[in-house]
Design a protein around this motif. Structure first.
Motif, short mmCIF file in Angstrom:
data_model
loop_
_atom_site.label_atom_id
_atom_site.label_comp_id
_atom_site.label_asym_id
_atom_site.label_seq_id
_atom_site.Cartn_x
_atom_site.Cartn_y
_atom_site.Cartn_z
N UNK A 164 0.83 -1.19 0.00
CA UNK A 164 0.00 0.00 0.00
C UNK A 164 0.87 1.25 0.00
N UNK A 165 0.24 2.40 -0.21
CA UNK A 165 0.98 3.66 -0.21
C UNK A 165 1.58 3.92 1.16
N UNK A 166 2.65 4.72 1.17
CA UNK A 166 3.27 5.07 2.44
C UNK A 166 2.31 5.88 3.29
N UNK A 167 2.37 5.65 4.58
CA UNK A 167 1.47 6.32 5.51
C UNK A 167 2.13 7.58 6.08
N UNK A 168 1.29 8.44 6.64
CA UNK A 168 1.75 9.59 7.40
C UNK A 168 1.33 9.40 8.85
N UNK A 169 2.29 9.56 9.75
CA UNK A 169 2.09 9.34 11.19
C UNK A 169 2.35 10.63 11.95
N UNK A 170 1.61 10.85 13.01
CA UNK A 170 1.91 11.91 13.98
C UNK A 170 2.18 11.22 15.31
N UNK A 171 3.39 11.43 15.84
CA UNK A 171 3.83 10.73 17.05
C UNK A 171 4.34 11.75 18.06
N UNK A 172 3.84 11.70 19.28
CA UNK A 172 4.35 12.60 20.31
C UNK A 172 5.50 11.94 21.07
N UNK A 173 6.45 12.76 21.50
CA UNK A 173 7.55 12.28 22.32
C UNK A 173 8.50 11.36 21.59
N UNK A 174 9.12 11.86 20.50
CA UNK A 174 9.96 10.99 19.67
C UNK A 174 11.45 11.14 19.97
N UNK A 175 11.80 11.84 21.03
CA UNK A 175 13.23 12.06 21.29
C UNK A 175 13.92 10.86 21.91
N UNK A 176 13.15 9.90 22.43
CA UNK A 176 13.76 8.73 23.06
C UNK A 176 12.73 7.60 23.13
N UNK A 177 13.18 6.45 23.61
CA UNK A 177 12.29 5.34 23.89
C UNK A 177 11.50 4.86 22.69
N UNK A 178 10.27 4.45 22.93
CA UNK A 178 9.43 3.91 21.87
C UNK A 178 9.17 4.94 20.78
N UNK A 179 9.01 6.20 21.17
CA UNK A 179 8.75 7.24 20.17
C UNK A 179 9.88 7.35 19.16
N UNK A 180 11.11 7.33 19.65
CA UNK A 180 12.26 7.41 18.75
C UNK A 180 12.35 6.17 17.88
#
Length: 280
Positions: A1-17
């Motif tokens: 499928x086409x590439x998705x667009x995601x909005x993710x909070x807290x991406x500086x470390x851990x699961x978000x990163x």
């Protein structure tokens, strides 16, 4: 499928990163929020076309609304919202300050609620989408010395379970992710600890100190594998309401839930004794 667009909070470390890293490497677009862009400089440099880094403090509710509206306006469609920002706060309830209590509620609970509320009208208007809420098996199982963290996770799970039923008719799926202990900064670097009181020395409330000491053994969870399972969940229909990540977490949760059910079953006569008699 086409590439998705995601909005993710807290991406500086851990699961978000880790989520962001894996998604960018497979070609998806990510709008990631941080409080300090220097922590994701590597991602910004490697993926200038597909990674949009935004500054956000999730305790700032108007800023959440503004960011969500701006992001949907800029990208037109966002397929997945990941509410990930949060932290752990350890210490007996009596040891916590009012400021500590208010801040973790504003971050882990209110911030997550407002992110989801902000995204709902956009997801509804675009005909559907997926929301992922990072919780913890601490949203099902409570341990001493972690009362406010549990309050936020038990709370957000109840909120999401209710909202999932409200928005399913709009083709919007919500998944609550419940990781067990993982080798992330959450446990070993970013955890916040109250000013400990001598009255609680030797008390179960201070048992967390052993858990936070990496010399006692590392957590079993692999954040790379966990992030991969979260990403894969978006392809599942219908959206799984809950995902438990980690065999130890699953075993502990099942054990606690079985004990809870047994306790309720012992109350059958008590519960019935408060009903009006049949026919009245």
């Amino acid at each position: 499928m086409n590439n998705r667009t995601w909005l993710i909070t807290g991406v500086s470390s851990g699961f978000g990163y880790e989520l962001t890293r894996q998604l960018l490497e497979k070609g998806d677009n990510v709008i990631g929020t941080v409080r300090d862009k220097s922590k994701v400089k590597d991602l910004m440099e490697r993926h200038p076309e597909t990674f949009t880094c935004e500054i956000l403090d999730v305790t700032d509710v108007p800023a959440i609304h503004q960011l969500v509206d701006h992001s949907f306006g800029k990208f037109g469609r966002i397929d997945v919202i990941v509410s990930n920002a949060g932290y752990g706060l350890f210490g007996a309830a009596e040891e916590l300050t009012d400021e500590q209590v208010n801040h973790i509620l504003a971050t882990n609970l209110t911030g997550s609620i407002q992110l989801i509320r902000s995204a709902l009208p956009h997801l509804r208007n675009q005909g559907g989408g997926r929301m992922i809420q990072l919780s913890s098996y601490g949203g099902q199982v409570a341990f001493p010395g972690n009362s406010m963290y549990h309050a936020t996770k038990f709370g957000i799970e109840g909120f999401c379970e209710s909202v999932a039923q409200e928005v399913a008719p709009f083709n919007i799926g919500i998944t609550i992710v419940e990781p067990g202990g993982a080798r992330t900064e959450f446990r070993y670097e970013s955890a916040r600890v109250a000013n400990l009181m001598p009255e609680y020395e030797g008390n179960p409330a201070h048992g967390f100190l052993s858990m936070l000491d990496a010399s006692n053994g590392l957590a079993p969870g692999d954040p790379v594998r966990m992030a991969a399972r979260i990403i894969e969940s978006v392809d599942k229909e219908p959206a799984p309401l809950r995902m438990m990540l980690g065999s130890q977490a699953l075993t502990n949760t099942i054990s606690r839930l079985e004990a809870r059910i047994a306790d309720y079953e012992r109350q059958t006569e008590l519960a019935a004794s408060t009903d009006f008699p049949a026919g009245e």
